[in-house]
Structure formats: structure tokens, C-alpha cells
Design a protein around this motif. Structure first.
Motif, PDB file in Angstrom:
ATOM      1  N   ASP A  14      10.843 -14.776   7.194  1.00  0.00           N
ATOM      2  CA  ASP A  14      10.394 -15.053   8.387  1.00  0.00           C
ATOM      3  C   ASP A  14       9.013 -14.232   8.872  1.00  0.00           C
ATOM      4  N   PHE A  15       9.326 -12.818   8.468  1.00  0.00           N
ATOM      5  CA  PHE A  15       8.254 -11.898   8.858  1.00  0.00           C
ATOM      6  C   PHE A  15       7.211 -11.929   8.029  1.00  0.00           C
ATOM      7  N   CYS A  16       7.072 -12.753   6.820  1.00  0.00           N
ATOM      8  CA  CYS A  16       6.085 -12.593   5.868  1.00  0.00           C
ATOM      9  C   CYS A  16       5.094 -13.815   6.287  1.00  0.00           C
ATOM     10  N   GLU A  17       3.606 -13.445   6.164  1.00  0.00           N
ATOM     11  CA  GLU A  17       2.685 -14.526   6.680  1.00  0.00           C
ATOM     12  C   GLU A  17       2.145 -15.143   5.359  1.00  0.00           C
ATOM     13  N   THR A 153      -0.092  -3.719  -0.799  1.00  0.00           N
ATOM     14  CA  THR A 153       0.902  -4.773  -1.519  1.00  0.00           C
ATOM     15  C   THR A 153       1.134  -5.979  -0.332  1.00  0.00           C
ATOM     16  N   CYS A 154       0.643  -5.889   0.787  1.00  0.00           N
ATOM     17  CA  CYS A 154       0.837  -6.792   1.958  1.00  0.00           C
ATOM     18  C   CYS A 154       0.511  -8.024   1.479  1.00  0.00           C
ATOM     19  N   THR A 654      11.942 -10.753  17.723  1.00  0.00           N
ATOM     20  CA  THR A 654      10.981 -11.587  17.297  1.00  0.00           C
ATOM     21  C   THR A 654      11.214 -11.596  15.639  1.00  0.00           C
ATOM     22  N   ASP A 655      10.313 -12.116  15.173  1.00  0.00           N
ATOM     23  CA  ASP A 655      10.573 -12.304  13.818  1.00  0.00           C
ATOM     24  C   ASP A 655      10.375 -10.772  12.888  1.00  0.00           C
ATOM     25  N   ASP A 683       7.721  -5.878   8.501  1.00  0.00           N
ATOM     26  CA  ASP A 683       6.553  -6.650   8.169  1.00  0.00           C
ATOM     27  C   ASP A 683       6.710  -7.078   6.645  1.00  0.00           C
ATOM     28  N   CYS A 684       6.114  -7.817   5.965  1.00  0.00           N
ATOM     29  CA  CYS A 684       6.189  -8.226   4.710  1.00  0.00           C
ATOM     30  C   CYS A 684       6.068  -7.159   3.631  1.00  0.00           C
ATOM     31  N   CYS A 685       5.249  -6.097   4.287  1.00  0.00           N
ATOM     32  CA  CYS A 685       4.853  -5.268   3.278  1.00  0.00           C
ATOM     33  C   CYS A 685       5.130  -3.644   3.783  1.00  0.00           C
TER      34      CYS A 685
END
Length: 743
Positions: A14-17, A153-154, A654-655, A683-685
Motif C-alpha cells: 500500500d505504501f508504494c506509489e 531504487t524508488c 497511515t499507509d 516508503d516503497c524505497c
């Protein structure tokens, strides 16, 4: 994110954009894979073409070029046949196995396969590294040179962190990236600078500095900063050197070496402080030189044979609490040293080893220091003899301890030989089983420094047992879910004719077993070999299970049982273990799994005569399918001794933001004996954890420390909070694995 296929979008946290589509290699113009560059013709197409014989080919509109592993599309292209160079105008796109390049203009050499792109962007699919460059050169199929570039790597459209450098080289063949004049930027803000850096771009090991670690506590080690250096010396061995500075103690260095052979793995860890000033101040007259060592090895020789070794030693009792960072030794009162060999096949087993300890706690009396086994030899075997099974368990041990300052039985050392032959008649059917057996528990002693008579004596105890059970089941449904319910009554009878007086025998390795549901079916209430309990008892127990027929999951299990004693128990250990009660407490346990990820366990002892609970342990553990939510609640009780409540969990606010906490309260002491509270950003990265922990030390004081950890996906991390949180909160290690095991 919305442009991704549903299957890929659902797999992202969920926390990846966003994420990346799998790498695909476009087919050649003829549908075939070409040979290497320089050995294959250049294939080209466009909407418009102008060709000058033996001079130049000009293409315009939807231009496509391919040679070996090079494929590119653009708006215009000029091919000079004399020099073998191709000039391509953008916007251009080049795709290949595991990479994507874009740019405004490019030059390609047909003979060498080199491509130079101006104002470029790039994506390496394997490590999910993307970036931009003022000029990018692809000098080989797996090598990229970047000038005035950045990489991260984000996820797409997210630049929470990036490495910016004047020159970056990525070697996918070696799995290594290097960069000059490097700065780490967090949200476009420079936070660190290196003149030169080397970093891994895949999972392969790479020599170089790891992220620094730092932390602080109000006792023991104080504030510290360490900079580990990893050395990838060979495919089968490596080392990590960790120099660190500890406030008030000075320089402290730890090192780890790992060696992998065809037989198994060996690991050596050492720590050394040459002049611990704070230790000298705390213990006047003591040397400030402190050290620790931990060694382990495992080997498989084949043919059922294996070997092992474990050895731990520290310079002083406080080393682990003051200094230890990397030694795989938890806070302990005894450090084990043990090594030996094993053999096992389908009908027999053999083991011989040497074992000893280093005792650390000053609160342990000399008579309670454990004995060393120098050596211990164990052999067991079983043979089918018609309908019966004959088996043998045997053990030889030489026990040694420095008993010069002790007296009486505590002063004794010596040899013990124990053998348990057994003859059983196992009977089994679908509806139940029975296993009657007879055995002899024989022990022989040859003692030293024994003052109670003949140092050589033996003990023989005849034993009879009967274990039997029935199995009933029925099928039904609950909430439209079919399940199978079982009813499993069990009877276990045990008789052992042991002499009541065994107090003349030293206590080398024996303790009284704690009583629980599992102990209902053991005839000896003592562990170890120095006491054999006298007994004439019958256990009656009942278990019922509820199995989900759709998933095979055991949704619930209920068990209860009690032991009835026909005779008093008279054998004791240090005055304990005897009893004249006719019945044991009721022992029970319950396990519920009503939902995936939710488990409720409870067990306890209830005394019918007093109508009081003697012991109880209850625990609820929950995790969501993705392990973002974790929760555990526990309660432990032993009447007139202790009562503790334990609550812990991870709760996403939150996410990206989660709260982490654990609290342990002792009702008898009316105080907190452990706590952990912190915050995590995901976060995703990248992610960061900041945790404050309290824990009770040996001297009943609460020690506090701050734990910090940052993780940059693809570049590792620093700090050590995750390991401590995993020890405190069930399921946190699996959560970490899922979070950084891939997007």
C-alpha cells in the motif's frame, strides 16, 4: 499506478506509489535473434528512406534499428557506411534484456556496439534502479557509464532519495556500481558526501564499507558509533571488520569471519577493547582490556555422520551487557562450549561430545554451577522382533566441576553409566492404538571425592507402561464450512519400583520437570539421570479437534487430563519432588484458529481440591495477511510466585506510518519489567524506525536505550532496531522479510 495491470498493482504494498512492468525484449525485424555486434548486419526501417550507395543511409519517421542486442526507435537516423556510425535523433527509446534507455540524441557504433545517449534516462529492471544522466554510454551489453547523473531504487515519480555523482559506472555482469564525487540526497537535499563509493546493484556480495550504526543507552555501553567494513575474500569465505567508538569506553573493535567448505559452515566472531576506561573506574584494580569470542561450526560427513562445535568465552561477567554488538550470544548466565560427532540411520543413533560452561552471574553459588561432560557418549537402537519392538537407550558420562571449595555430595565428580532396555508390543488400527511395554532403568556410578561410602554403586528400577487411545470422528458444518470433529480419549499407565532413598546420589544434571498437559504422559517426574521417580499412576485424558475440510487447517483443539496416583511419591531431589496427593491438578490446553492470521492459545493447571488455578498461560497472536498489522496479548500466572501481562503490536496509522509498542507488567512486583515504544515510516524505497526500549537487568534495574534503523532499498541500511523488535513482537521478522524481500 493506474496504468499497471491489475495483477501487478495488487502485488505492490500500500505504501508504494507505483512499479515497473516486467522487462521484455522486442522481437527483431525478422523475428530472429542476431549474433553479436560487429558480426551481424544492421537491420533498419523507416517511413521514408534515402540511400546513397556505399555512402549514407538516411531514415525518417518511425525509425527502427536493430543489431544483435541493440534495439532503438527514433524519429531520424543517419548511417555512415564508411565509418559504421549511426546518428539517431529523438525522442528515442532503446529496450533490451533487463534495461530501458531513453534520450534526445544518440550515436551508435555498428562495429563495437557502443551507444552514447545525450540527456538520457535509464531503468535496470533486475535491481529496479532508475536514473538520469547528462550523457550515458552503454559500452557493453551489461555495462553502463553515466556522466553527471543520479540513480535511485524508488518507485516511478518518487525521488525520496538518490545518489548523485559526476561519474557512475554500473557493471551488471559483476553486480557492482562505482561512483565519483558522490552525494546522497534525501528529497533533493544533500545529506552526505563521498569522494568515491562502490556499491552492490544486486544480491551478490561486494567488498566495501557498510552503513554506519549508532545508538545510545543509559547504562552499559552508552552512546556508540560503528563503521563496518565487509570483505568478500572468496566465494566460500568472507569477513566483516567493525571498528567503533563508545563514549566513555574508547575504541572497540569486532570482527566476524565465515568459511563455507564442502562439509559445512564455520563462523568465528571476536570483540576486543584495549583500554575500557569506564570499566576500570567501575572496578578498581581491574585491567581495561576486554574481549569476547564465539565460534560455531557444522559439518556433514555423509553416510549418516555429522559433526558440530560451539565455543563461547568472554573476559568478564559484564562484557555482554557492556560491549557486545555482533557476537551471537544473548544475555546469559552460562556460556556453552560443546563439540562432538553424531551418527543416525533408520534403526540406531550415536553421539559423543565434550561439553562445558563459563558461568557469568555472580549470583550463582558454586554448588549450582553446572557440571562439564568430559565426555558424554549416547547410543540408542531399535529392532523389530516379530510383533514386538526391542529398543535400547544408553548413556555414559564423566562429570567434572571444580569442587575444591565444596563439601558433601556437592564435592563429588565421577562417571555415570545408564542403560534402558525396553520390550514393547505396539498395536495400531484406524480406530485406536495400544502400546504395552516393560523396561529396566539401570544406572552405575564410579565417583571421586565421595565421602558417603563406597564410591562405586548402582541402581536398578523395573518399569512397566501401557499407553492406549481411541479415535472417533464425525463430519458436520458450521457457517457453511464443512469440518471434521474428533474425540480422542487416552489412557496411560506407568509403574516404576524405585527405591525411595536416592539422596546419597549426587545431582549432576537433574531437575524436577514442570507439570503441564504434555507431562501427563511421562512416567519420570525428574529430568536427567540422577533420580528415577517412584510411581504407580494412571493418566486419563481427552482431546477433541475441529479440522476445516476445505483448507485442512486445525481450527480448534481442546485437551484436558489428570493423573491419579495409587501410591505416594517418596523420591526427592534436594528435599523436593515427594507428594502424598492422590490426584494431580487438572491440566488443560486450548488452541483456536478461527481466522487466518489469528491464533488464541491457553493452557493451565487447576486444583480441584482448592478450586484454584495453580498456573496459567494465555496468548492471543494476530497478523494481517500482509503482516502490516501485528498484535499479541499474553498473561502468565503462577500462584504465589509471579503474574505478568504482556501486550505488543504494530499498528499502521497511515499507509506509511506505523506505531510499534510492547509493555510487560509484573503484578507481584507492581512495576513495568519491560517496554518498547517507537515509530516506523515506510516508503516503497526506504524506511526508518525509531524505538525506545526498557528492559530489566540482573540487578533489577531498568536499562533504557534508543534504537534507530534506516533502510534504503537496494543499498542496505544502518542501525539495529529490527532485531530487537523481532525478539519482542511475534511476527515482526516475517514482516521485515516481506517488506524488503521485493516489491
Amino acid at each position: 499506478m493506474s496504468e499497471l495491470p491489475d495483477e501487478i498493482r495488487r502485488s505492490l504494498p500500500d505504501f508504494c506509489e507505483g512499479g515497473y512492468l516486467p522487462s521484455t525484449v522486442p522481437p527483431g525485424l525478422d523475428g530472429q535473434t542476431a549474433p553479436e555486434a560487429g558480426q551481424s548486419p544492421l537491420q533498419a526501417s523507416g517511413l521514408n528512406a534515402r540511400y546513397e550507395i556505399d555512402s549514407e543511409l538516411y531514415l525518417r519517421g518511425d525509425v527502427r534499428l536493430q543489431q544483435a542486442g541493440f534495439r532503438v526507435t527514433g524519429s531520424e537516423a543517419r548511417y555512415n557506411q564508411t565509418t559504421g556510425s549511426v546518428s539517431i535523433e529523438g525522442p528515442l527509446t532503446s529496450r533490451g534484456e533487463g534495461f530501458l534507455l531513453t534520450g534526445e540524441q544518440a550515436d551508435y557504433d555498428v562495429n563495437s556496439g557502443r551507444v552514447d545517449i545525450n540527456t538520457a534516462t535509464f531503468l535496470l529492471h533486475g535491481p529496479e534502479i532508475r536514473g538520469s544522466a547528462g550523457r550515458l554510454s552503454r559500452t557493453a551489453e551489461d555495462r553502463v557509464q553515466i556522466r553527471q547523473g543520479s540513480l535511485t531504487t524508488c518507485a516511478p515519480h518518487s525521488n525520496d532519495w538518490a545518489i548523485v555523482a559526476s561519474d557512475i559506472s554500473l557493471d551488471q555482469g559483476e553486480g557492482v556500481g562505482t561512483a565519483k564525487h558522490v552525494r546522497l540526497e534525501i528529497s533533493d537535499i544533500p545529506v552526505f558526501y563521498w569522494p568515491y563509493a562502490s556499491f552492490p546493484i544486486d544480491d551478490r556480495r561486494k567488498t566495501g564499507f557498510l552503513y554506519p550504526s549508532f545508538g545510545t543507552s543509559n547504562a552499559g555501553s552508552g552512546a556508540f558509533l560503528s563503521v563496518p567494513y565487509y570483505m568478500n575474500l572468496a566465494p566460500h569465505y568472507d569477513a566483516t571488520l567493525t571498528p567503533q567508538y563508545i563514549h566513555g569506553r574508547g575504541l572497540f573493535t569486532e570482527a566476524e569471519g565465515r568459511y563455507l567448505s564442502s562439509l559445512g559452515e564455520s563462523v568465528l566472531q571476536v570483540g576486543y577493547a584495549g583500554n575500557d576506561v569506564e570499566f576500570e573506574d567501575e572496578f578498581p584494580g581491574e585491567d581495561g582490556e576486554r574481549w569476547g569470542l564465539d565460534f560455531s561450526t557444522r559439518a556433514a560427513f555423509g553416510g549418516g555422520w555429522s559433526g558440530y562445535g560451539d565455543y563461547s568465552v568472554v573476559s568478564d561477567d559484564d562484557y555482554l551487557s557492556d560491549l557486545n554488538r555482533t557476537l551471537e550470544i544473548n544475555r546469559a548466565t552460562h556460556l556453552l562450549r560443546r563439540g562432538g560427532v553424531r551418527y543416525r540411520d533408520s534403526s540406531q543413533y550415536f553421539e559423543t561430545y565434550l561439553s562445558g560452561y563459563q558461568t557469568l552471574s555472580e549470583f550463582i553459588a558454586d554448588e549450582n554451577v553446572p557440571y562439564s561432560q568430559l565426555p558424554e557418549v549416547v547410543y540408542g537402537a531399535s529392532v523389530d522382533a516379530g510383533p514386538t519392538v526391542a529398543s535400547l537407550e544408553s548413556q555414559y558420562t564423566y562429570f567434572y566441576r571444580d569442587n575444591a571449595d565444596l563439601a558433601g555430595l556437592d564435592r563429588a565428580n565421577g562417571q555415570r553409566f545408564r542403560v534402558l532396555p525396553e520390550l514393547a508390543l505396539p498395536m495400531r488400527a484406524l480406530w485406536g492404538y495400544a502400546r504395552p511395554s516393560v523396561s529396566v532403568d539401570y544406572t552405575r556410578y564410579e565417583l571421586e571425592d565421595y565421602a558417603l561410602g563406597d564410591p562405586g554403586f548402582d541402581r536398578t528400577v523395573p518399569v512397566a507402561e501401557w499407553d492406549s487411545g481411541l479415535y472417533f470422528d464425525r463430519q458436520s458444518s458450521l457457517f457453511d464450512i464443512p469440518y471434521n470433529q474428533t474425540l480422542e480419549p487416552r489412557l496411560y499407565y506407568a509403574w516404576a519400583d524405585a527405591e525411595a532413598d536416592q539422596e546419597f546420589i549426587p545431582d549432576f544434571d537433574t531437575t524436577i520437570r514442570s507439570f503441564s498437559f504434555d507431562r501427563l504422559f511421562q512416567r519420570n517426574r525428574f529430568s536427567g539421570g540422577d533420580r528415577v521417580g517412584d510411581t504407580n499412576q494412571l493418566t486419563v485424558a481427552l482431546t477433541s479437534r475441529f479440522n476445516d475440510l476445505l483448507t485442512g487447517t486445525e481450527r480448534a483443539r481442546f485437551s484436558v487430563g489428570q493423573v491419579h496416583y495409587y501410591d505416594d511419591r517418596e523420591v526427592t531431589l534436594a528435599g523436593q519432588g515427594a507428594s502424598d496427593t492422590s490426584d494431580s491438578p487438572l491440566a488443560g490446553e486450548m488452541i483456536l484458529r478461527p481466522l487466518a492470521g489469528l491464533e488464541i492459545r491457553t493452557s493451565g493447571l487447576w486444583e480441584p481440591d482448592t478450586h484454584k488455578t495453580e498456573e496459567g498461560r494465555s496468548q492471543l497472536v494476530f497478523h494481517s495477511p500482509d503482516y502490516r498489522y501485528l498484535a499479541s496479548v499474553g498473561h502468565t500466572y503462577r500462584r504465589n510466585e509471579f503474574e505478568q501481562t504482556d501486550i505488543g503490536g504494530v499498528f499502521p496509522v497511515t499507509d506509511r506510518v506505523s506505531l510499534i509498542g510492547r509493555w510487560v507488567h509484573d503484578s507481584q512486583l507492581d512495576r513495568t519489567v519491560g517496554s518498547l515504544a517507537g515509530l516506523e515510516y515506510n516508503d516503497c524505497c526506504w524506511s526508518v524506525q525509531l524505538v525506545h526500549q526498557n528492559y530489566l537487568t540482573d540487578d533489577e534495574e531498568l536499562e533504557s536505550r534508543m534504537l534507530f534503523q534506516i533502510q534504503l532499498k537496494g543499498l542496505g541500511g544502518s542501525g539495529g532496531s529490527s532485531s530487537k523488535i523481532s525478539e519482542a513482537i511475534s511476527g515482526f521478522d516475517e514482516r521485515e522479510r516481506r517488506r524488503f524481500g521485493g516489491r
